[in-house]
Design a protein around this motif. Structure first.
Motif, PDB file in Angstrom:
ATOM      1  N   GLY A  98      50.005  37.845  27.088  1.00 26.95           N
ATOM      2  CA  GLY A  98      48.615  38.217  26.856  1.00 26.95           C
ATOM      3  C   GLY A  98      47.612  37.578  27.778  1.00 26.95           C
ATOM      4  N   ASN A  99      48.065  36.783  28.736  1.00 27.88           N
ATOM      5  CA  ASN A  99      47.156  36.122  29.672  1.00 27.88           C
ATOM      6  C   ASN A  99      46.991  36.953  30.940  1.00 27.88           C
ATOM      7  OD1 ASN A  99      46.678  33.701  28.131  1.00 27.88           O
ATOM      8  ND2 ASN A  99      48.752  33.041  28.657  1.00 27.88           N
ATOM      9  N   VAL A 100      45.792  36.909  31.502  1.00 29.90           N
ATOM     10  CA  VAL A 100      45.505  37.653  32.731  1.00 29.90           C
ATOM     11  C   VAL A 100      44.677  36.769  33.658  1.00 29.90           C
ATOM     12  CG1 VAL A 100      45.471  39.868  31.495  1.00 29.90           C
ATOM     13  CG2 VAL A 100      43.317  38.665  31.939  1.00 29.90           C
ATOM     14  N   SER A 101      44.673  37.141  34.918  1.00 30.95           N
ATOM     15  CA  SER A 101      43.756  36.552  35.888  1.00 30.95           C
ATOM     16  C   SER A 101      43.087  37.693  36.636  1.00 30.95           C
ATOM     17  CB  SER A 101      44.511  35.647  36.869  1.00 30.95           C
ATOM     18  OG  SER A 101      43.607  35.093  37.809  1.00 30.95           O
ATOM     19  N   GLU A 102      41.773  37.624  36.721  1.00 28.57           N
ATOM     20  CA  GLU A 102      41.048  38.701  37.406  1.00 28.57           C
ATOM     21  C   GLU A 102      41.161  38.523  38.918  1.00 28.57           C
ATOM     22  OE1 GLU A 102      38.522  37.289  33.826  1.00 28.57           O
ATOM     23  OE2 GLU A 102      39.714  36.394  35.431  1.00 28.57           O
ATOM     24  N   VAL A 103      41.493  39.591  39.610  1.00 31.31           N
ATOM     25  CA  VAL A 103      41.565  39.527  41.074  1.00 31.31           C
ATOM     26  C   VAL A 103      40.454  40.354  41.713  1.00 31.31           C
ATOM     27  CG1 VAL A 103      44.012  38.997  41.135  1.00 31.31           C
ATOM     28  CG2 VAL A 103      43.294  41.377  41.146  1.00 31.31           C
ATOM     29  N   GLY A 104      39.532  40.847  40.886  1.00 29.02           N
ATOM     30  CA  GLY A 104      38.339  41.531  41.382  1.00 29.02           C
ATOM     31  C   GLY A 104      37.113  40.889  40.767  1.00 29.02           C
TER      32      GLY A 104
END
Length: 492
Positions: A98-104
């Motif tokens: 459920g973890n994400v990292s934004e690349v935008g």
């Protein structure tokens, strides 16, 4: 005896009634109120094969416009997105669990009420960007720890001058400033050179301006930069800082979740992998869009893509000279590259460090702690200078690991994942991250930015009255273009 109306005539009549009420609802700010017509859920396009509105672009602007049309009761529209996903210049990198990292694009801040309201309506939570602790400044072999207290470390006396100057530059129309002729001749670098800034402080300005405007101070127009500060309530610190600023707040689940949630509500009205190659008849009653999935005919068209990307679309007839010139001149040379280094935990916090790095003359323009709200995993994101880092992800990862180890210790040599997003190479539909508007642009081309061309309504964050270039600007432009389309249909 009177002739019985045809099915098409009846549908058109119902559509006119719907749009008349919808336009009136929108005109009084009632986009959140659905028009209660009995037939609002029917598809009014089956008989004529013409939709009321075609929306080009499935980013925040286009999807917001589509959502507003739905909320106003209009079901006669389609969203055409060239990519195989929604979100435009927002994109989540899935880390698992459920973890994400934004690349935008990823941040919002004070005064960005349009995107805040959208997130609240979509039940997307927010949390503050982590900044507590000491920042590491690196140059050559040197290393310095300093508590910048949630700022980029720029000279506040100079910042206050910029804030005062911005009061004379309306964010929605900088070319109308009484100082436009004078200030649009200068770059921000030209102006900073007159302010007696110390060399060690100039690096902070260079980093802040490159991050905000997508170009070095020497290439960014002073008039444009002042218009950006004007968006931030004429307060430099609300624009170019971290705490309580435009880089101050993040979305739970990553910024792309806003677009994903809106897309779920559109069902079959969203067409992915459907680039528009040609637009014909935009000066007539019905516009024809030539796409990779066939023809689409529409009464109004919302063009919610970057102005420079419009150059890849053939217009028949040709666009008015002023609009075409604006599109040709619009800068598209700041695609940006963003990396994510993932660790089992944010170990730097245990050392009193905030995970932020500024590097002079190196590959890292700015690195920051991009961990999820509770620090379940540790994530360091960074804006990268392509000129100083290999384009090979494996080589780049090794170089960054070594740099982070110099900043925080050998624990930085043990990441569990790495992601490298070079927008200029990985996404042909995102020509640039932000628009690095050069000197002379607004006084030459500004008047052509927003006026519709026939049935074409220009949208996208670049057209917003405030916070242009930000997610908030994209949402504002989506609201505005939906209003324009509904009112145009009502008048017709």
């Amino acid at each position: 005896m009177s002739k019985k109306p045809s099915v098409e005539t009846s549908l058109d009549s119902r559509r006119r009634q719907l749009l008349k009420l919808a336009g009136a609802t929108v005109a009084v700010g009632g986009l959140g109120l659905k028009v209660g017509l009995a037939n609002a859920s029917e598809d009014p396009d089956q008989a004529s094969g013409v939709v009321d509105v075609a929306i080009i672009g499935g980013g925040l602007a286009g999807l917001t416009a589509a959502r507003d049309l739905q909320l106003a009761g209009n079901q006669s529209f389609v969203v055409l997105e060239a990519r195989d996903r929604v979100g435009g210049r927002t994109l989540n990198y899935e880390l698992g669990d459920g973890n994400v990292s934004e690349v935008g694009g990823q941040w919002i801040g004070p005064g960005q009420t349009a995107v805040e309201d959208l997130a609240r309506q979509l039940e997307v939570g927010t949390f503050p960007q982590f900044h507590e602790g000491r920042t590491v400044i690196m140059g050559g072999e040197g290393r310095l720890e300093i508590d910048l207290e949630g700022t980029f470390g720029t000279d506040m006396s100079v910042a206050h001058k910029l804030s005062e100057m911005s009061r004379d530059v309306p964010s929605g129309a900088p070319w109308k400033s009484p100082k436009a002729a004078e200030w649009d001749k200068l770059s921000v670098g030209d102006w900073l050179a007159t302010q007696n800034i110390k060399p060690e402080e100039r690096s902070g300005w260079d980093a802040a301006l490159t991050l905000t405007g997508g170009a070095s101070p020497a290439k960014m127009g002073l008039l444009h930069y002042l218009s950006m500060i004007n968006s931030a309530n004429c307060d430099y610190e609300k624009l170019d800082s971290i705490k309580d600023s435009a880089q101050g707040t993040r979305f739970v689940g990553g910024s792309q979740v806003l677009s994903s949630k809106m897309a779920e509500q559109l069902a079959d009205k969203l067409r992915l992998q459907c680039p528009v190659r040609k637009i014909s008849g935009w000066d007539g009653e019905i516009v024809t869009l030539h796409t990779d999935q066939g023809l689409v005919r529409a009464r109004q068209v919302i063009v919610a893509i970057h102005p420079a990307l419009c150059n890849q679309v053939q217009f028949e007839p040709a666009l008015p000279a002023a609009r075409a010139a604006l599109q040709r001149a619009w800068p598209a040379h700041s695609p940006a590259r963003k990396t994510a280094m993932v660790y089992a935990r944010p170990f730097w916090r245990e050392k009193g460090l905030n995970g932020h790095i500024f590097q002079m003359n190196g590959p890292v323009i700015w690195a920051w702690d991009n961990s999820p709200p509770n620090g379940e995993v540790g994530i360091i994101n960074a804006f990268i200078s392509n000129a100083n880092l290999s384009s090979d992800p494996a080589t780049a990862k090794q170089r960054l690991m070594e740099l982070y180890a110099r900043a925080w210790g050998d624990q930085a040599l043990q990441p569990v994942a790495y992601h490298d997003q070079d927008w200029g190479r990985d996404d042909p539909w995102s020509l640039t991250c932000v628009s690095a508007i050069p000197p002379g642009f607004w006084t030459t081309h500004g008047e052509a930015l927003r006026p519709p061309c026939g049935k074409l309504i220009w949208s996208g964050t670049e057209t917003a009255d405030i916070w242009a270039g930000y997610m908030d600007g994209a949402v504002r432009s989506g609201h505005q273009s939906a209003l324009q389309a509904l009112n145009a249909l009502r008048r017709a």
